[in-house]
Write an enzyme that holds these catalytic residues in place. Structure first.
Site, PDB file in Angstrom:
ATOM      1  N   HIS A 215      21.454 -12.310  -0.781  1.00  0.00           N
ATOM      2  CA  HIS A 215      20.541 -12.942  -1.730  1.00  0.00           C
ATOM      3  C   HIS A 215      20.416 -11.996  -2.912  1.00  0.00           C
ATOM      4  CE1 HIS A 215      18.837 -15.180   1.964  1.00  0.00           C
ATOM      5  NE2 HIS A 215      19.652 -15.977   1.296  1.00  0.00           N
TER       6      HIS A 215
ATOM      7  N   GLU B 198      17.471  -9.635  -3.475  1.00  0.00           N
ATOM      8  CA  GLU B 198      17.111  -8.691  -2.404  1.00  0.00           C
ATOM      9  C   GLU B 198      18.037  -7.484  -2.538  1.00  0.00           C
ATOM     10  OE1 GLU B 198      17.216 -10.934   1.251  1.00  0.00           O
ATOM     11  OE2 GLU B 198      15.853 -12.457   0.448  1.00  0.00           O
TER      12      GLU B 198
ATOM     13  N   HIS C  36      18.792  -7.513   4.205  1.00  0.00           N
ATOM     14  CA  HIS C  36      17.991  -8.423   3.391  1.00  0.00           C
ATOM     15  C   HIS C  36      16.671  -7.749   3.017  1.00  0.00           C
ATOM     16  CE1 HIS C  36      20.292 -12.302   4.065  1.00  0.00           C
ATOM     17  NE2 HIS C  36      20.873 -11.472   4.915  1.00  0.00           N
TER      18      HIS C  36
ATOM     19  N   GLU D 240      15.817  -6.945   7.848  1.00  0.00           N
ATOM     20  CA  GLU D 240      14.871  -7.119   6.735  1.00  0.00           C
ATOM     21  C   GLU D 240      14.251  -5.755   6.455  1.00  0.00           C
ATOM     22  OE1 GLU D 240      14.278  -9.931   5.106  1.00  0.00           O
ATOM     23  OE2 GLU D 240      15.402 -11.349   6.363  1.00  0.00           O
TER      24      GLU D 240
END
Length: 653
Positions: free
Chosen positions: A251, A254, A383, A475
């Protein structure tokens, strides 16, 4: 401002770049090749007062200089002097301090007793080796006045190193670091796409004995998806050596994962050279592939707004407005529909034909092709937006349930992989860590993806169901685009986790499946009793199977060969993969029900979807050298399947 400088520079180059109007070509005067009818000026030492060269480490220079400039004013008005400032603007600090100092040593060489001291050729050659990629990234040729053979001297001729003071300053910075900090010097700032490409290429050039760069394709807007590989034999798959990949910036907004992977690249190269035994052992026994940015187009949009203005969605998708982590084939639904059938395969599931008739992003296609072409064992995708490690399945086993625990056959192994990263991270598994809204402290920083939230078409599910590779999603934190002040603290939090994850690929079992003549068997399957997920052997017959500790029954099979089973015990204290080889005997080939239920090849092998991802090659020429008209995207599908296309399609051919 930058484009104004570039325009001015280009205008100057059109008018005066080739050479000054003089009878002596630049540099030839000092090589004894000139025959100037004008009165020759005697070279004399003078004070160095070029405004762009005040920190060169000496105070006196000489005119005429190597390039034939007779005065300071002539040197400052020349295209060479202007180019030094243009380079600084274009490269935004990347390599420009070194190039400026070396350029100044040509424009204003040091002087002693009215004699010029030329810069060292070895310094120039090292600069070109390290920085030529930087200029290539902005489509600029290497400056002619930095011609190492023409304007520089050897050590035997009494040359000087124009970068000596800069190197001494760097050594001083290195010596001031505490023992806990890495000895590798890293600039903890954000990197533009151009700077990222340059840095990857420079790193590969510096550590060419253990690294190389290669492109797996291009983004929608034509930017390279550039991978750097680390191995003691770069470019080659070695028998039973595991392959692991790290992917960042899927993404575009990110961005922390992208930067961490850029820092990791520098760290691996530098620490290997400095003799770090841990890094050397890792690279000597593992083939590591790093794709720092899977979505450079999205990053360009997010970076244009900056970290203060960047929201949760700006730059997330690619240039086609496609979320890349929803764009992979939805094999999880296929798995759920057919998992109860005894004969239907639950691993290496073919890509459905219908997938190719949807919108497939070039970035997605490139990563799928890459994942299929290399026998990856494990992977991590970095991410942002939370602080947790999630693992497959990401799509819920009940479509109506948004938060339903949906484990794979390798639930224990996936939890072990996720636990490896979370526990090695400075704060991810702590109970008192400030989270971003979700409540992960009860699971100590890991979660099954579908239990968190469900989505189809994810990259991790695709890896698991289509290949041998097991992929987790990391994450990295609440802030998707943190300030530059946070980059070094984030590197300290994640460095050990990244290294531990790379090392964790050395677990489970590995081996080779051979025939009685000692030849490796490609495509043999290794199954584990009680786990309905097989792995297949590579070209040379080698395989890797990540397993949790315990006793396992392994079976190796291949079409046309006997079946062999072995009992294996993996103790909890085992810190490297166990070696289990198989030798299969040829047997008469008998019909198999699977031959009728499943296609021998999946859609990837049967037709080239859209024929739009392979257009960088040579044009297809018909007789007489005329380029053939490109067939429509559906042509290969119908021609190879034997099905006649409908008339409404044929009318448009």
């Amino acid at each position: 401002m930058l484009f104004g400088l570039l325009g001015l520079f280009l205008a100057l180059t059109k008018s005066c770049w080739c050479a000054p109007q003089q009878t002596c070509h630049p540099g030839d005067h000092f090589l004894g090749r000139c025959s100037n009818t004008q009165t020759e000026e005697k070279p004399t030492c003078t004070e160095l007062n070029l405004s762009y060269c005040q920190d060169v480490g000496y105070s006196r220079t000489i005119f005429p200089n190597i390039l034939g400039h007779r005065t300071r004013i002539e040197a400052e008005s020349g295209a060479e002097y202007l180019l030094l400032s243009v380079i600084h603007g274009l490269l935004k600090g990347e390599c420009s301090p070194d190039m400026r100092l070396v350029g100044c040593s040509v424009l204003a060489s040091p002087c002693q007793d009215d004699k010029m001291i030329k810069p060292c050729r070895s310094t120039c050659e090292a600069l070109r080796r390290d920085c030529s990629h930087t200029l290539e990234a902005v489509d600029m040729a290497w400056p002619y006045f930095l011609d190492c053979d023409r304007f520089f001297a050897s050590d035997q001729e009494g040359c000087f190193d124009p970068l000596a003071a800069l190197k001494a300053k760097q050594e001083l910075s290195r010596s001031s670091l505490s023992a806990e900090e890495p000895s590798t010097i890293i600039q903890f700032t954000y990197s533009s796409n151009t700077q990222m490409y340059s840095l990857l290429k420079r790193t590969a050039a510096k550590c060419s004995h253990i690294s190389q760069v290669y492109s797996i394709g291009r983004s929608t807007e034509g930017r390279d998806l550039l991978v750097i590989e680390f191995s003691n034999n770069p470019g080659q798959h070695e028998l039973v050596e595991p392959e692991v990949k790290l992917i960042g910036n899927m993404h575009g907004n990110e961005v922390l994962g992208r930067q961490l992977l850029i820092y990791l690249v520098q760290y691996l190269c530098s620490e290997y050279t400095l003799g770090n035994q841990r890094v050397q052992a890792l690279i000597n026994n593992t083939r590591i592939h790093i794709l720092a940015s899977m979505n450079p187009d999205g990053y360009e949009l997010a970076a244009a707004e900056g970290h203060l203005m960047n929201g949760w969605t700006s730059g997330r998708t690619n240039a086609q407005n496609i979320d890349l982590n929803r764009n992979f084939p939805d094999l999880t639904s296929v798995f759920y529909r057919n998992r109860r059938s005894r004969h239907y395969r639950t691993d290496h599931i073919p890509i459905p034909d219908a997938y190719w008739f949807g919108k497939v992003a070039p970035e997605t296609f490139a990563v799928m092709k890459w994942t299929r072409s290399i026998p990856f064992v494990q992977s991590a995708s970095l991410h942002g937006g939370e602080l947790v490690v999630s693992y497959p399945f990401d799509f819920s086993r009940h479509p109506q349930e948004e938060k339903m625990f949906s484990p794979t056959q390798d639930e224990r192994v996936f939890k072990q992989l996720a636990r490896t990263y979370a526990d090695a991270h400075a704060t991810m598994s702590n109970n008192d860590t400030d989270r971003c809204g979700a409540n992960f402290y009860r699971t100590r920083g890991i979660i099954n993806g579908a239990l968190w939230y469900s989505f189809a078409g994810g990259m991790s599910d695709f890896n698991y169901l289509h290949t041998n590779c097991l992929e987790i999603t990391v994450e990295l934190g609440c802030d998707k685009f943190p300030s530059e002040a946070e980059l070094y603290p984030e590197w300290k939090r994640n460095k050990e986790a990244l290294l531990s994850f790379l090392e964790s690929v050395h677990r489970g079992i590995k081996g080779v499946v051979k025939d009685v003549d000692g030849n490796g068997i490609k495509g043999a399957t290794i199954s584990v009793r009680g786990i309905r997920k097989d792995v297949t052997t590579d070209e040379s017959g080698d395989y890797w199977r990540l397993l949790s500790p315990g006793t396992h029954i392994l079976t190796a099979t291949a079409k046309g060969y006997s079946r062999v089973s072995k009992r294996v015990h993996l103790p909890h204290s085992m810190n490297k993969a166990g070696r289990v080889d198989f030798v299969l005997k040829k047997v008469p080939l008998e019909p198999d029900i699977d031959d009728h239920l499943f296609p021998i090849t999946d859609t990837w092998d049967r037709f080239d979807p859209y024929n739009q991802f392979e257009r960088d090659g040579e044009p297809d020429l018909a007789e007489g050298g005329i380029e053939r008209q490109e067939k429509p995207w559906w042509w290969n599908y119908f021609s190879q399947s034997g099905i006649a296309p409908p008339n409404w399609l044929l009318r448009n051919v």
